[in-house]
Design a protein around this motif. Sequence first.
Motif, PDB file in Angstrom:
ATOM      1  N   GLN A 143     -63.179 -17.880  32.327  1.00  0.00           N
ATOM      2  CA  GLN A 143     -62.172 -18.865  32.163  1.00  0.00           C
ATOM      3  C   GLN A 143     -61.901 -18.766  30.687  1.00  0.00           C
ATOM      4  O   GLN A 143     -60.691 -19.082  30.415  1.00  0.00           O
ATOM      5  CB  GLN A 143     -62.608 -20.156  32.632  1.00  0.00           C
ATOM      6  CG  GLN A 143     -62.785 -20.429  33.899  1.00  0.00           C
ATOM      7  CD  GLN A 143     -63.248 -21.867  34.442  1.00  0.00           C
ATOM      8  OE1 GLN A 143     -62.992 -22.983  33.742  1.00  0.00           O
ATOM      9  NE2 GLN A 143     -64.088 -22.125  35.578  1.00  0.00           N
ATOM     10  N   ASP A 201     -58.884 -18.008  35.770  1.00  0.00           N
ATOM     11  CA  ASP A 201     -60.068 -17.016  35.635  1.00  0.00           C
ATOM     12  C   ASP A 201     -59.576 -15.832  35.825  1.00  0.00           C
ATOM     13  O   ASP A 201     -60.672 -15.045  36.032  1.00  0.00           O
ATOM     14  CB  ASP A 201     -61.302 -17.577  36.102  1.00  0.00           C
ATOM     15  CG  ASP A 201     -61.162 -17.719  37.624  1.00  0.00           C
ATOM     16  OD1 ASP A 201     -59.876 -17.608  38.227  1.00  0.00           O
ATOM     17  OD2 ASP A 201     -62.006 -18.184  38.215  1.00  0.00           O
ATOM     18  N   ASN A 224     -57.769 -22.964  40.275  1.00  0.00           N
ATOM     19  CA  ASN A 224     -57.490 -22.331  38.709  1.00  0.00           C
ATOM     20  C   ASN A 224     -56.244 -21.383  38.637  1.00  0.00           C
ATOM     21  O   ASN A 224     -55.599 -21.587  37.353  1.00  0.00           O
ATOM     22  CB  ASN A 224     -58.770 -21.436  38.571  1.00  0.00           C
ATOM     23  CG  ASN A 224     -60.176 -22.395  38.647  1.00  0.00           C
ATOM     24  OD1 ASN A 224     -60.336 -22.762  39.699  1.00  0.00           O
ATOM     25  ND2 ASN A 224     -61.010 -22.480  37.482  1.00  0.00           N
TER      26      ASN A 224
END
Length: 835
Positions: A84, A150, A169
């Motif tokens: 990340q 990520d 994400n």
Amino acid sequence: MTTRDDALPSPLPRPPLELTRLEEVWETPSGWRFFKSVNNTNIGLLYIGTAILFFILAGILALIMRVQLAVPDNDLVAASTYNQIFTMHGTVMMFLFAIPIVEAIAVYLLPNMLGARDLPFPRLSAYAYWCYAFGGLAFFCTLFWGLAPDGGWFMYPPLTGMKYSPGLNADFWLLGIGFIEISAIAGAIELIVGILFTRAPGMTLRRMPVYAWAMLVVGVMIVIAFPAVIAGTALLELERAFNMPIFEAERGGDPLIWQHLFWFFGHPEVYIIFLPAAGMISTMIPTIAQNRLVGRNVIVVALVGVGIFSFGLWAHHMFTTGLGTLEMTLISAASMAVAIPTGIQVFAWIATLWSGRVTMNAPTLFMLGFMFIFVLGGLTGVMVAVVPFDWQVHDTYFIVAHLHYVLIGGMVFPVFAAIYYWLPLINGNTLSEKWARPIFWLLFGGFNISFFPMHITGLFGMPRRVYTYSHEMGWDWLNMISTIGSFLFALGILGMIVDAVRTLRRPTKEVGNPWNAATLEWLPSEDYGNRSIPRITSDDPLWDQPTLSQEVADARHYLPNTATGRRETIATSPVSAKPSYLMILPGDSWLTVLGAFGTAGFFLLLTVKAMVLAFICGIIAIGSIIAWLWQSDRSVPLRDVDIGGGITLPVGAVGTKSHSWWGTFIMLVVIGLIYSSFAYVYIHTSMRLQICPPPGASLPDSLWTLLNVGLLLGGSALVWLSDRVKQHLTPWLLIAALMCTTAAFGVDVHSWRLVHLDGTKDAWSASISILLGFQGVMLFVLLLAAPYLCLRAWRRLIKPENRATRDNIALIWHYVTLQGIAGVVVVRGLLLVME
């Protein structure tokens, strides 16, 4: 084509006029109302400050990464957290710092550099900034909840597909990046139209500052490059959210589609970042050397050449993906050839310094540091253009080193030089020369200590994006050196921040011209820009017209006051800069802030599936934009105004002479290129099939297609006719046109339903569904625009002298017709060719 100097009358001497009304019209709101300001100076400063904030935040992430890699087998951060961090570092640096900072500096500098009171769409600039600020800060905060993307700043599928990244994400990257793209394109439209239409009288294209040329090329590059990444992010999100298998090989898709779309944007982006820096260098170096820029015209040609070459390099990043020999050879040659126009600029800068009298001050130090670092980055760029070498170092730390030498050397160091050079414009104070030297050596030394060893680390085999490594690999000492260098660089940044804060807190004083520069931004300036808009007769006006500053301050040039009681500037012809009309500019408004808040909220709430709140934010955004557009295109009591020098200009313009028409046209070019990207996906997917259409799929009957095209053309014909009948008939013709265009889309959807088109079945069906869906999006725009135009017609707000709304909506309408017909040609024409 240039304008003869005697083609424009000389400004007439005049006594100073009363400033009160001009100051009132352009006054910057105080207190919390400051944030509704749309003045380019205020928005530019907010833009620059926010971009620097993101630079600092991304730098902190970089320091965490360097601490993690300083020693082997480190467990400071977990692998998932590291993924990340490095994704956010790259995304923030590229999308939230690099592109915004170059647009921010342009928004701040260009109006005064061009001799204009403001750019032509100040509310668009404000909206672009607030979209960027709201959305960017919210996007960065996902890091604190473990929801940050990520998959790397390039987000390659299939790793970022739902199968391997099932959380939110990746969605935050794909939807969250939308507001950044909107901001960048809005800024590009503002800059292109501003540079072409708001230059001071006499500032022909030949006389235009090199920085303005650089930003014009960059604006065009953004318009061409960004649609590809917009299309790519939309496609990947559609795959994740609606199971449309564009990138899934198992269902006929191809993950390489993403790479082609992303790098068609991604490699030109490197030059989108570099060219503004090069323009700033070409502006600062003559001042530092007190010598005219050597090879000025050649530098302009080189800027255009770099922009053209940059679009031939996207597969430079794809040498290891199995491209054909011919394709790799051409891309490799283009990757080397781009060094030629870049090298021309470097040699011209060196020649300017060599033949001048150089003062070794802070801007000079940073410009020399830039040339040293960027040339090294360019050399490694030529190295990775050699295909066999690229195979060896691809995805290693050698590429990390090359990337940072090009980007930090090619953009960040020029920005540092620009801060030292142009900061006096804010309050008249210069940064400390005493502090500048240690700060420079910390930055220059820290950068090279940090990134030069990475070349060796990469040659030793260390891959990118690993969060740790073992002692046996032998990378320990190189990584430790890089970590030490990164903290030295950070210390230099801290020193510069402290010095900048200290300088900005000092009492304001008269700006003057501390560097004895030749460009117009150093003219006396207030909230309203220059007291009068100057007439330009040379490339270096402040050197060749030594009394120009006093003449402008004494109101002896054009438009010394507000002629209509509103904000105004002079619109000039794009090539020869002859005065064309008086451009009325909108004033301060909260609507830009509210619209940007709604836009950012729509994208971010859509990510977390808060559909009701997302659509409320979308309604707020649309409503705010419609409200601010309603306030534009208003009648003024004057038809013609005297701007001085014996010149009388009309107030506003219509059709292709209008800046708003060209702004709309450029926006439609962006939309057309997005649609072209979707069409490319259909063509790519179809060409990979052994049988097309694939088994179980078919095209609708051609009669439905002919009906669809006929209705589209009928809608456009009615819009064309609505401008040629009595005004009270206009709304009814527009309603009929909307019914035709809506029916055309309904026929298209129905015809595909008859052949059971299923966008989730295979990539071929998905690509057609996306083309169809995008036509639906444009129909939605018309469903908003047509009632809006009808209401203005009923309110008698469409008149011969203010018909920009009508002209712009008609332009959009005809584009929707062309897009619908183009879809038919692409889908059916490809199959005819393949047969």
